[in-house]
Scaffold this motif. Structure first.
Motif, PDB file in Angstrom:
ATOM      1  N   ARG A  21      31.672  51.054  36.265  1.00  0.00           N
ATOM      2  CA  ARG A  21      31.242  50.195  37.381  1.00  0.00           C
ATOM      3  C   ARG A  21      32.204  50.327  38.566  1.00  0.00           C
ATOM      4  O   ARG A  21      33.416  50.410  38.366  1.00  0.00           O
ATOM      5  CB  ARG A  21      31.166  48.743  36.914  1.00  0.00           C
ATOM      6  CG  ARG A  21      29.839  48.468  36.229  1.00  0.00           C
ATOM      7  CD  ARG A  21      29.852  47.224  35.405  1.00  0.00           C
ATOM      8  NE  ARG A  21      30.010  46.008  36.187  1.00  0.00           N
ATOM      9  CZ  ARG A  21      29.854  44.796  35.680  1.00  0.00           C
ATOM     10  NH1 ARG A  21      29.532  44.643  34.390  1.00  0.00           N
ATOM     11  NH2 ARG A  21      30.025  43.728  36.419  1.00  0.00           N
ATOM     12  N   ILE A  23      33.382  49.157  42.680  1.00  0.00           N
ATOM     13  CA  ILE A  23      33.305  48.259  43.837  1.00  0.00           C
ATOM     14  C   ILE A  23      33.290  49.180  45.059  1.00  0.00           C
ATOM     15  O   ILE A  23      34.121  50.090  45.156  1.00  0.00           O
ATOM     16  CB  ILE A  23      34.523  47.321  43.894  1.00  0.00           C
ATOM     17  CG1 ILE A  23      34.552  46.402  42.677  1.00  0.00           C
ATOM     18  CG2 ILE A  23      34.537  46.506  45.177  1.00  0.00           C
ATOM     19  CD1 ILE A  23      35.808  45.541  42.574  1.00  0.00           C
ATOM     20  N   SER A  36      35.362  53.822  47.158  1.00  0.00           N
ATOM     21  CA  SER A  36      35.080  53.099  45.917  1.00  0.00           C
ATOM     22  C   SER A  36      36.343  52.936  45.080  1.00  0.00           C
ATOM     23  O   SER A  36      37.270  53.746  45.161  1.00  0.00           O
ATOM     24  CB  SER A  36      34.027  53.852  45.109  1.00  0.00           C
ATOM     25  OG  SER A  36      34.572  55.070  44.661  1.00  0.00           O
ATOM     26  N   GLU A  39      35.685  48.737  39.105  1.00  0.00           N
ATOM     27  CA  GLU A  39      35.593  47.286  38.951  1.00  0.00           C
ATOM     28  C   GLU A  39      36.149  46.909  37.579  1.00  0.00           C
ATOM     29  O   GLU A  39      35.725  47.476  36.563  1.00  0.00           O
ATOM     30  CB  GLU A  39      34.139  46.831  39.067  1.00  0.00           C
ATOM     31  CG  GLU A  39      34.009  45.334  38.867  1.00  0.00           C
ATOM     32  CD  GLU A  39      32.593  44.810  38.987  1.00  0.00           C
ATOM     33  OE1 GLU A  39      31.704  45.554  39.475  1.00  0.00           O
ATOM     34  OE2 GLU A  39      32.378  43.657  38.570  1.00  0.00           O
ATOM     35  N   LYS A 179      44.012  39.230  40.713  1.00  0.00           N
ATOM     36  CA  LYS A 179      42.612  39.622  40.894  1.00  0.00           C
ATOM     37  C   LYS A 179      42.237  39.508  42.364  1.00  0.00           C
ATOM     38  O   LYS A 179      42.002  38.421  42.882  1.00  0.00           O
ATOM     39  CB  LYS A 179      41.660  38.750  40.077  1.00  0.00           C
ATOM     40  CG  LYS A 179      40.280  39.415  40.040  1.00  0.00           C
ATOM     41  CD  LYS A 179      39.134  38.469  39.792  1.00  0.00           C
ATOM     42  CE  LYS A 179      38.725  37.661  40.977  1.00  0.00           C
ATOM     43  NZ  LYS A 179      38.152  38.439  42.104  1.00  0.00           N
ATOM     44  N   PRO A 182      36.405  41.340  45.701  1.00  0.00           N
ATOM     45  CA  PRO A 182      35.746  42.638  45.851  1.00  0.00           C
ATOM     46  C   PRO A 182      35.609  43.106  47.306  1.00  0.00           C
ATOM     47  O   PRO A 182      35.565  44.297  47.569  1.00  0.00           O
ATOM     48  CB  PRO A 182      34.357  42.430  45.240  1.00  0.00           C
ATOM     49  CG  PRO A 182      34.318  41.052  44.717  1.00  0.00           C
ATOM     50  CD  PRO A 182      35.599  40.356  44.982  1.00  0.00           C
ATOM     51  N   VAL A 185      39.709  45.135  48.486  1.00  0.00           N
ATOM     52  CA  VAL A 185      40.416  45.646  47.295  1.00  0.00           C
ATOM     53  C   VAL A 185      41.266  46.878  47.584  1.00  0.00           C
ATOM     54  O   VAL A 185      42.226  47.146  46.871  1.00  0.00           O
ATOM     55  CB  VAL A 185      39.448  46.060  46.168  1.00  0.00           C
ATOM     56  CG1 VAL A 185      38.993  44.875  45.403  1.00  0.00           C
ATOM     57  CG2 VAL A 185      38.279  46.854  46.700  1.00  0.00           C
ATOM     58  N   GLY A 210      37.940  42.674  40.910  1.00  0.00           N
ATOM     59  CA  GLY A 210      36.669  42.293  40.292  1.00  0.00           C
ATOM     60  C   GLY A 210      36.103  41.071  40.976  1.00  0.00           C
ATOM     61  O   GLY A 210      36.713  40.509  41.889  1.00  0.00           O
ATOM     62  N   GLY A 211      34.955  40.681  40.513  1.00  0.00           N
ATOM     63  CA  GLY A 211      34.276  39.539  41.113  1.00  0.00           C
ATOM     64  C   GLY A 211      34.552  38.251  40.369  1.00  0.00           C
ATOM     65  O   GLY A 211      35.532  38.115  39.635  1.00  0.00           O
TER      66      GLY A 211
END
Ligand code: NAD
Length: 481
Positions: A21, A23, A36, A39, A179, A182, A185, A210-211
């Motif tokens: 995955r 972001i 990119s 994630e 953290k 998103p 980042v 991450g979200g």
């Protein structure tokens, strides 16, 4: 510029993410993709907490180091961040729309200064104190690092808000799982690179982009000892509920709707007041938690204040965040622009009057821009006067006398910042002391790293910065000897 990262910084090294995955942050000035990054999902968060746990729990490790030794690492970290200033500033600006000039002032330089400040505090703080016992013997009172810290930050000041947590945590001897949001980042990968180059020991800093899901997993993770959160009030409440159930210490820096009280003796010449007033009300396109977005003006000078604020807003250069001339960039996402435009529509529906702005700037066909906007005739209890808009939208409210101004300033569910504008600084300070907020400025506003920053009421719990910010990462242990 295309950024591409394939691995996550966990346990002092670059590890393959669990899933593929990604972001994919987008430049809000151009709507172009920026690249990119992987994630982090729950399994990656687990790995990061494990690494932080191990670094914290190992006997003779980071937590047991002499503070002096930790301070040296922190100073090297600051130097490595400074060496990457331009990359960090442009990464931030191209992701969240912060004008590049603002990014250079606040998102680089300031975070390394905070790291150095806490390195200094690590050296000078008495972590252990011996007291003569009231009942005989003595008591050694130790400040013990609280443990593994989950640091969760929003997109608006990703560097500043991460350092507000990482720096005191490191000074105290804690380890951190950060953290980032998103939307912002890419800069966190440069931070990881700086940490690696500085020789920050493995596991002391781990980064899991991450979200909300990754964030929620981290907050309730059994390996975490403390949560430090900056973000919206609703997310803060949700996190506080989880921490309450777990009896887990938590610091919350949340939203705001601060008042800028213009006293009747203020010098309203734009050459005198303009720059600081713009900084206190519009910084980062209105996407700053502490801004004085409710301007309170004495009835005797209401029209003058409205004219000044309108003229300042009308003449602010709006444009691409990476353009050196820009003072107002775009909003971070299309959704955020919709939200801000929704507030502008509500303001109109409530009967407030627009004196400038309210639409999208002419000539900018791409990017999520909103014109700097000023409303007058705003009722105290209205949505416009009460809710955090988080965009370049100000409202000007009239007051009768200072008593009334203080009442209106305090008539808020928030309590983060504020300003008082006056020719008499002492009079200004006397008024400022009556405002119920965690911080407030007279004729200027900028959080100083030496003093606690944070809010009351819906603006949060606890404080960051200053020696108080270090205490939030220490727990006292009493040894009866
Ligand atoms: P947000 O609350 O949506 O998200 C902030 C961060 O928390 C993000 O990293 C997000 O992924 C994470 N998150 C969201 N819900 C979560 C949950 N339930 N559990 C764990 N993590 C969760 O906020 P945002 O829209 O990114 O940021 C804007 C808000 O931040 C504004 O309200 C602003 O006032 C506030 N803010 C406050 C301060 C301050 O110091 N008081 C500073 C800057 C921004």
């Amino acid at each position: 510029m295309k950024h591409r990262h394939e691995n996550l910084y966990i346990g002092g090294t670059w590890v393959r993410p669990t899933t593929d995955r990604l972001i994919t942050p987008v430049n809000p000035s151009t709507e172009e993709p920026l690249g990119s990054v992987p994630e982090a999902v729950e399994a990656d968060v687990d790995a990061a907490v494990r690494a932080a746990r191990e670094a914290f729990d190992t006997a003779g490790g980071w937590a047991d180091w002499e503070p002096e030794r930790r301070a040296e690492v922190m100073e090297r970290f600051a130097t490595e961040l400074d060496a990457r200033s331009e990359r960090i500033a442009s990464a931030v600006s191209s992701q969240n729309g912060m004008p590049i000039g603002v990014a250079r002032q606040l998102e680089v330089g300031y975070p390394s200064a905070v790291l150095r400040y806490y390195a200094g505090l690590a050296r000078t703080t008495e972590f252990t104190e011996t007291r003569a016992g009231l009942l005989g013997g003595s008591v050694e009172v130790r400040g013990v690092p609280v443990g593994v810290v989950a640091a969760i930050v929003p997109w608006n000041y990703p560097q500043v808000l991460s350092t507000f947590k990482i720096a005191p945590a490191m000074a105290a001897g804690c380890t951190v799982v950060l953290k980032p949001s998103p939307e912002a980042v890419l800069d966190s990968f440069v931070v990881a690179e700086a940490a690696e180059a500085a020789g920050v020991p493995a596991g002391v800093l781990n980064i899991v982009p991450g979200g909300r899901e990754a964030g929620a997993h981290l907050v309730s993770h059994p390996g975490v000892d403390k949560v430090a959160f900056t973000g919206s009030t609703p997310a803060g409440r949700a996190i506080a509920e989880v921490c309450g159930r777990l009896l887990r210490p938590v610091t919350l820096e949340l939203g705001g709707k601060s008042a800028g009280i213009v006293l009747d003796d203020a010098d309203l010449n734009p050459a005198t007041i303009g720059e600081e007033l713009v900084r206190a009300t519009f910084t980062n396109n209105g996407q700053t938690c502490f801004l004085s977005t409710r301007i309170l003006a004495p009835r005797s000078r209401y029209t003058e204040v409205v004219d000044l604020v309108t003229e300042l807003a009308r003449t602010l250069p709006v444009g691409d965040a990476l353009d050196e001339r820009t003072l107002i960039g775009p909003l971070v996402t299309a959704q955020q622009r919709e939200r801000v435009e929704g507030y502008i529509a509500k303001g109109r529906a409530e009967g407030a009057r627009l004196t400038t702005g309210g639409g999208r700037p002419a000539g900018l066909d791409r990017g999520w821009f909103v014109e700097p906007t000023v409303f007058t005739d705003v009722a105290g209890g209205s949505v416009l006067a009460q809710e955090e808009i988080f965009g370049p939208v100000l409202c000007v409210l009239p007051y009768d006398d200072v008593e009334d101004a203080v009442r209106i300033a305090n008539d808020s569910d928030f309590g983060l910042g504020g300003t008082v504008w006056t020719s008499d600084a002492e009079r200004g300070a006397a008024v400022a002391r009556r405002v119920r907020t965690g911080t407030i400025g007279v004729n200027r506003y900028l959080p100083d790293p030496i003093a606690p920053f944070g809010g009351v009421k819906g603006s949060g719990l606890g404080r960051e910065l200053g020696p108080e910010g270090l205490r939030a990462y220490l727990q006292p242990q009493s040894l009866y000897l």
